[in-house]
Write an enzyme that holds these catalytic residues in place. Structure first.
Site, PDB file in Angstrom:
ATOM      1  N   GLU A 155      31.183  -4.544  27.403  1.00  0.00           N
ATOM      2  CA  GLU A 155      32.402  -3.950  26.820  1.00  0.00           C
ATOM      3  C   GLU A 155      32.278  -2.420  26.830  1.00  0.00           C
ATOM      4  O   GLU A 155      31.182  -1.892  26.593  1.00  0.00           O
ATOM      5  CB  GLU A 155      32.495  -4.447  25.362  1.00  0.00           C
ATOM      6  CG  GLU A 155      33.603  -3.820  24.538  1.00  0.00           C
ATOM      7  CD  GLU A 155      33.466  -4.144  23.034  1.00  0.00           C
ATOM      8  OE1 GLU A 155      32.331  -4.254  22.508  1.00  0.00           O
ATOM      9  OE2 GLU A 155      34.522  -4.275  22.385  1.00  0.00           O
TER      10      GLU A 155
ATOM     11  N   ASN B  76      41.456  -2.096  24.499  1.00  0.00           N
ATOM     12  CA  ASN B  76      40.052  -2.329  24.858  1.00  0.00           C
ATOM     13  C   ASN B  76      40.100  -3.401  25.948  1.00  0.00           C
ATOM     14  O   ASN B  76      40.421  -4.561  25.673  1.00  0.00           O
ATOM     15  CB  ASN B  76      39.311  -2.812  23.601  1.00  0.00           C
ATOM     16  CG  ASN B  76      37.820  -2.947  23.824  1.00  0.00           C
ATOM     17  OD1 ASN B  76      37.370  -3.059  24.962  1.00  0.00           O
ATOM     18  ND2 ASN B  76      37.066  -2.963  22.742  1.00  0.00           N
TER      19      ASN B  76
ATOM     20  N   LYS C 235      41.561  -6.907  24.894  1.00  0.00           N
ATOM     21  CA  LYS C 235      40.915  -7.552  23.735  1.00  0.00           C
ATOM     22  C   LYS C 235      41.928  -7.914  22.640  1.00  0.00           C
ATOM     23  O   LYS C 235      42.672  -7.045  22.166  1.00  0.00           O
ATOM     24  CB  LYS C 235      39.852  -6.600  23.173  1.00  0.00           C
ATOM     25  CG  LYS C 235      38.987  -7.172  22.065  1.00  0.00           C
ATOM     26  CD  LYS C 235      37.897  -6.156  21.709  1.00  0.00           C
ATOM     27  CE  LYS C 235      36.922  -6.644  20.675  1.00  0.00           C
ATOM     28  NZ  LYS C 235      35.866  -5.639  20.408  1.00  0.00           N
TER      29      LYS C 235
ATOM     30  N   GLU D  71      37.761   0.194  15.531  1.00  0.00           N
ATOM     31  CA  GLU D  71      38.538  -0.348  16.657  1.00  0.00           C
ATOM     32  C   GLU D  71      40.010  -0.518  16.294  1.00  0.00           C
ATOM     33  O   GLU D  71      40.888  -0.347  17.134  1.00  0.00           O
ATOM     34  CB  GLU D  71      37.949  -1.687  17.120  1.00  0.00           C
ATOM     35  CG  GLU D  71      36.695  -1.520  17.938  1.00  0.00           C
ATOM     36  CD  GLU D  71      36.355  -2.784  18.701  1.00  0.00           C
ATOM     37  OE1 GLU D  71      37.174  -3.269  19.489  1.00  0.00           O
ATOM     38  OE2 GLU D  71      35.240  -3.302  18.477  1.00  0.00           O
TER      39      GLU D  71
ATOM     40  N   CYS E 248      33.723  -9.097  23.378  1.00  0.00           N
ATOM     41  CA  CYS E 248      32.934  -8.951  22.154  1.00  0.00           C
ATOM     42  C   CYS E 248      33.400  -9.835  20.993  1.00  0.00           C
ATOM     43  O   CYS E 248      33.124 -11.013  20.974  1.00  0.00           O
ATOM     44  CB  CYS E 248      32.870  -7.483  21.742  1.00  0.00           C
ATOM     45  SG  CYS E 248      31.538  -7.231  20.558  1.00  0.00           S
TER      46      CYS E 248
ATOM     47  N   ASN F 224      29.406  -5.009  22.292  1.00  0.00           N
ATOM     48  CA  ASN F 224      28.675  -3.926  21.602  1.00  0.00           C
ATOM     49  C   ASN F 224      28.605  -4.377  20.149  1.00  0.00           C
ATOM     50  O   ASN F 224      29.616  -4.324  19.440  1.00  0.00           O
ATOM     51  CB  ASN F 224      29.469  -2.616  21.599  1.00  0.00           C
ATOM     52  CG  ASN F 224      29.437  -1.863  22.911  1.00  0.00           C
ATOM     53  OD1 ASN F 224      28.657  -0.941  23.100  1.00  0.00           O
ATOM     54  ND2 ASN F 224      30.323  -2.248  23.815  1.00  0.00           N
TER      55      ASN F 224
HETATM   56  N1  CDV Z   1      32.637  -4.565  19.490  1.00  0.00           N
HETATM   57  C1  CDV Z   1      32.778  -5.608  18.651  1.00  0.00           C
HETATM   58  O1  CDV Z   1      33.780  -6.325  18.732  1.00  0.00           O
HETATM   59  N2  CDV Z   1      31.821  -5.808  17.743  1.00  0.00           N
HETATM   60  C2  CDV Z   1      31.901  -6.817  16.740  1.00  0.00           C
HETATM   61  C3  CDV Z   1      31.163  -6.424  15.471  1.00  0.00           C
HETATM   62  C4  CDV Z   1      31.741  -5.225  14.864  1.00  0.00           C
HETATM   63  C5  CDV Z   1      31.250  -7.535  14.451  1.00  0.00           C
HETATM   64  C6  CDV Z   1      31.312  -8.148  17.193  1.00  0.00           C
HETATM   65  O2  CDV Z   1      31.951  -9.178  16.926  1.00  0.00           O
HETATM   66  O3  CDV Z   1      30.215  -8.191  17.742  1.00  0.00           O
END
Ligand code: CDV
Length: 316
Positions: free
Chosen positions: A51, A114, A131, A150, A176, A201
């Site tokens: 990501e 994103n 996303k 975010e 993510c 991430n």
């Molecule tokens: N980049 C993300 O979406 N990170 C989220 C954290 C913040 C919970 C994740 O679900 O890994």
């Protein structure tokens, strides 16, 4: 019963170590190309990057100056900084999946997403995903060493969870936080997805509760193993991790089979390429038996999933 012949896609999870705040797009793209070449040497058809992999994870900082915020976004894709990656991939005949911050002019306005794209072996963008599940906050939270903003910098994706036939496979993308939500996989499962690509991430202090944070790696794999098994699909989970600008982020990138098993896993907190020859026919065994959706699902019993957003207690 005659054995179904294998359909192999060799996939490379291209995990990244940290990206410094002042690291240029050009320097990052050189790292991506280096991993693409390693993957090609190992016979990869497809390389999956994390990501937001062209810059540091900027949503950890509060920024009020819109020009500063927009400096983290890509206005076009490809663009001059990223072109060398597209060229290297085309030359090597390797597809790739890339996560980045997208600034789009759409519906008469400026929109920020994103985003991840899947580029085929000929260098064409074959699938785009924005996303859907944005974690964190729109305003800085008191007492946090690093913010997770975010919700401030992006809007939720407006493309759903599309699955497309790319490189002779039914391919889907998520990003993510999406990987923690069963709906993500099921919407793709209902489009007969065969491989889901997911960059992440994940700061280890993502919740203000150390008892939950200590399980960050466990929850990472748990989510993707469950998504893979319950939808009989391959899942490729790729981290940008390590200690980035003082923020600790998980790694353990991995490739998950339709059985839910982990078949390959990164061992470092650095740039690292992990490959596996995935038999796309493996999911079929599950789709024709225990997870034959057409035979066993009961959608009428699931109405609440789309009708209600938050949980409500039962009537007294
Ligand atoms: N980049 C993300 O979406 N990170 C989220 C954290 C913040 C919970 C994740 O679900 O890994």
């Amino acid at each position: 019963m005659p054995r179904t012949p294998s359909r192999i896609m060799t996939v490379a999870a291209a995990q990244m170590g940290p990206i410094a705040r002042d690291e240029s797009r050009q320097a990052v793209v050189a790292r991506l190309i280096d991993m693409l070449r390693q993957a090609k040497d190992r016979g990869a058809d497809l390389v999956v990057y994390p990501e937001l992999c062209l810059t540091t994870f900027f949503p950890r900082w509060m920024m009020e100056d819109q020009d500063e915020v927009d400096s983290w976004f890509e206005r076009t894709m490809p663009n001059p900084a990223v072109n060398p990656l597209f060229e290297a991939a085309r030359e090597s005949e390797v597809g790739f999946c890339l996560g980045y911050a997208e600034l789009a002019q759409e519906d008469g306005g400026t929109r920020r997403f994103n985003t991840a794209i899947l580029v085929d072996k000929a260098g064409r963008v074959a699938l785009k995903y924005r996303k859907v599940h944005l974690p964190g906050h729109a305003e800085p939270q008191e007492g946090r060493k690093f913010q997770h903003l975010e919700k401030r910098y992006f809007e939720p994706g407006n493309l759903g969870f599309p699955v497309r036939r790319v490189m002779d496979a039914n391919m889907g993308l998520c990003i993510c936080n999406d990987r923690r939500w069963p709906e993500t996989y099921r919407v793709m499962g209902l489009q007969d997805v065969e491989m889901v690509l997911c960059g992440y991430n994940t700061p280890t202090d993502h919740v203000q509760d150390p008892a939950i944070n200590r399980l960050s790696d466990f929850h990472n794999h748990l989510s993707m193993q469950a998504g893979a098994y319950q939808n009989a699909t391959w899942v490729v989970g790729v981290a940008k991790g390590g200690v980035e600008e003082g923020s600790e982020m998980i790694t353990h990138s991995a490739i998950f089979a339709p059985s839910g098993e982990i078949v390959a896993q990164a061992a470092t907190m650095e740039d690292e390429v992990v490959t596996f020859a995935c038999d796309l026919e493996m999911g079929r065994k599950y789709k024709e038996t225990i997870f034959n959706f057409a035979a066993h699902r009961e959608p009428d019993a699931y109405r609440l999933i789309v009708e209600r957003k938050g949980a409500e207690p039962p009537a007294a």
